[in-house]
Design a protein around this motif. Structure first.
Motif, mmCIF file in Angstrom:
data_model
loop_
_atom_site.group_PDB
_atom_site.id
_atom_site.type_symbol
_atom_site.label_atom_id
_atom_site.label_comp_id
_atom_site.label_asym_id
_atom_site.label_seq_id
_atom_site.Cartn_x
_atom_site.Cartn_y
_atom_site.Cartn_z
ATOM 1 N N ALA A 223 56.723 11.278 63.500
ATOM 2 C CA ALA A 223 55.040 10.862 63.867
ATOM 3 C C ALA A 223 54.364 11.850 62.675
ATOM 4 O O ALA A 223 54.687 13.335 63.067
ATOM 5 C CB ALA A 223 54.940 11.396 65.339
ATOM 6 N N GLY A 224 53.393 11.372 61.962
ATOM 7 C CA GLY A 224 53.259 12.148 60.756
ATOM 8 C C GLY A 224 51.991 12.705 60.782
ATOM 9 O O GLY A 224 50.789 13.181 59.900
ATOM 10 N N CYS A 225 51.613 12.305 62.229
ATOM 11 C CA CYS A 225 49.978 13.313 62.667
ATOM 12 C C CYS A 225 50.019 13.564 64.519
ATOM 13 O O CYS A 225 50.135 12.965 64.806
ATOM 14 C CB CYS A 225 48.750 11.846 62.533
ATOM 15 N N ALA B 263 49.429 23.758 62.816
ATOM 16 C CA ALA B 263 49.133 22.369 63.321
ATOM 17 C C ALA B 263 48.458 21.289 62.630
ATOM 18 O O ALA B 263 47.716 20.423 63.771
ATOM 19 C CB ALA B 263 49.171 22.803 64.755
ATOM 20 N N CYS B 264 48.892 20.801 61.589
ATOM 21 C CA CYS B 264 47.946 19.380 61.474
ATOM 22 C C CYS B 264 48.863 18.835 60.105
ATOM 23 O O CYS B 264 48.874 20.059 59.114
ATOM 24 C CB CYS B 264 46.453 19.770 61.023
ATOM 25 N N ASN B 265 49.750 17.648 60.104
ATOM 26 C CA ASN B 265 50.627 17.430 58.427
ATOM 27 C C ASN B 265 49.011 17.392 58.156
ATOM 28 O O ASN B 265 49.577 18.229 56.679
ATOM 29 C CB ASN B 265 50.585 16.331 59.282
ATOM 30 N N ASP C 161 59.248 14.170 66.173
ATOM 31 C CA ASP C 161 57.459 14.538 66.109
ATOM 32 C C ASP C 161 58.065 15.715 65.057
ATOM 33 O O ASP C 161 58.328 16.539 65.591
ATOM 34 C CB ASP C 161 57.442 14.792 67.341
ATOM 35 N N ALA C 162 56.520 15.664 64.116
ATOM 36 C CA ALA C 162 57.169 16.427 62.836
ATOM 37 C C ALA C 162 56.387 18.089 63.955
ATOM 38 O O ALA C 162 56.724 18.954 63.570
ATOM 39 C CB ALA C 162 55.977 16.684 62.263
ATOM 40 N N GLY C 163 55.006 17.648 65.010
ATOM 41 C CA GLY C 163 55.054 19.088 65.753
ATOM 42 C C GLY C 163 56.088 19.857 66.550
ATOM 43 O O GLY C 163 56.220 20.693 66.330
ATOM 44 N N GLU C 164 57.114 19.453 66.667
ATOM 45 C CA GLU C 164 58.127 19.900 67.241
ATOM 46 C C GLU C 164 59.199 19.983 66.738
ATOM 47 O O GLU C 164 60.019 21.485 66.795
ATOM 48 C CB GLU C 164 58.692 18.766 68.584
ATOM 49 N N THR C 165 58.947 19.352 65.557
ATOM 50 C CA THR C 165 60.591 19.717 64.635
ATOM 51 C C THR C 165 59.751 21.580 64.141
ATOM 52 O O THR C 165 60.436 22.250 63.787
ATOM 53 C CB THR C 165 60.420 18.812 63.557
ATOM 54 N N LEU C 166 58.572 21.428 63.801
ATOM 55 C CA LEU C 166 57.672 22.600 63.381
ATOM 56 C C LEU C 166 57.850 23.435 64.792
ATOM 57 O O LEU C 166 58.274 24.587 64.285
ATOM 58 C CB LEU C 166 56.451 22.477 63.403
ATOM 59 N N ALA C 167 57.545 23.290 65.519
ATOM 60 C CA ALA C 167 57.516 24.207 66.905
ATOM 61 C C ALA C 167 59.243 25.326 66.630
ATOM 62 O O ALA C 167 59.137 26.125 66.724
ATOM 63 C CB ALA C 167 57.137 23.753 67.975
ATOM 64 N N ARG C 168 59.858 23.884 66.401
ATOM 65 C CA ARG C 168 61.786 24.320 66.765
ATOM 66 C C ARG C 168 62.069 25.370 65.491
ATOM 67 O O ARG C 168 62.540 26.324 65.501
ATOM 68 C CB ARG C 168 62.115 23.540 66.707
#
Length: 229
Positions: free
Chosen positions: A187-189, A78-80, A207-214
């Protein structure tokens, strides 16, 4: 039965909680048992990934190994910026990693954009440049003085300042990227979405975090293959 997800977190804690909330919200579930079992190490003591004199790799590797020992089948970070240490994390744990930067870059490609503006740390920007190039895309970055402002905003958010001034300055930085030719903003952070949301600007926002969660949901539920080691 779904795969067990191991999350390397704490970089920073609020961003990790934001990722976990998105993971829960994106999981198709009608009861508790439909959700993904998730093992999380929220470790704020990981050395600062933005200081080249620090050595966060061994700490991240130890966290990954402990998650495997606890039963994790696949990892997410959970960190780029910490993805700069992906190799040591996967080698030490022997577990596949669902790559946040690769996932966000693919989402940018799928948006139809040719150039992506990325709000990220210098280390993360190096990775995004490589991943976006592999997708046939260009990277738009901030001018040096504006990048310095971005870093100061990230540390302000980590201190808990998510007020109007920080939000306004982050919005202004996305406008800079748009003026520089970006056709989508990443959003790369993981602190960025805490102060800037999709729809706040005039460009598509990833949102990179959202795409990762998905993607974690898809992998853990068997809807797409587990990444190769």
């Amino acid at each position: 039965m779904s795969l067990v997800l191991g999350v390397l977190g704490g970089m920073g804690p609020a961003a990790t909680l934001d990722f976990l909330a998105k993971l829960q919200a994106l999981t198709p579930a009608e009861r508790d048992q439909d959700h993904i079992r998730t093992l999380v190490d929220i470790n704020p003591q990981v050395p600062d990934r933005n200081d080249l004199l620090n050595k966060p790799g061994p700490v991240l590797a130890e966290m990954a190994g402990a998650l495997r020992g606890a039963g994790a089948d696949v990892l997410a970070i959970a960190c780029n910026t910490a993805h700069a240490y992906a190799d040591i994390i996967t080698r030490s744990s022997g577990l596949p990693l669902i790559d946040m930067i690769g996932t966000a870059s693919a989402a940018a490609r799928d948006s139809g954009a040719r150039r992506a503006g990325v709000l990220g740390t210098p280390q993360a920007l190096k990775l995004y440049r490589e991943y976006l190039a592999a997708q046939g895309m260009g990277l738009v970055t901030l001018a040096p003085d504006r990048q310095e402002l971005f870093m100061s905003l990230i540390y302000a958010i980590k201190r808990g300042d998510c007020g109007p001034e920080v939000r306004g300055q982050m919005a202004a930085l996305t406008a800079d990227l748009a003026a520089g030719g970006a056709e989508t903003i990443i959003a790369g952070c993981t602190e960025v979405p805490l102060v800037f949301e999709a729809g706040s600007g005039r460009l598509p926002f990833i949102d990179a975090g959202e795409t990762l969660a998905r993607r974690c949901v898809s992998v853990c539920l068997g809807l797409e293959p587990v990444p190769a080691l």
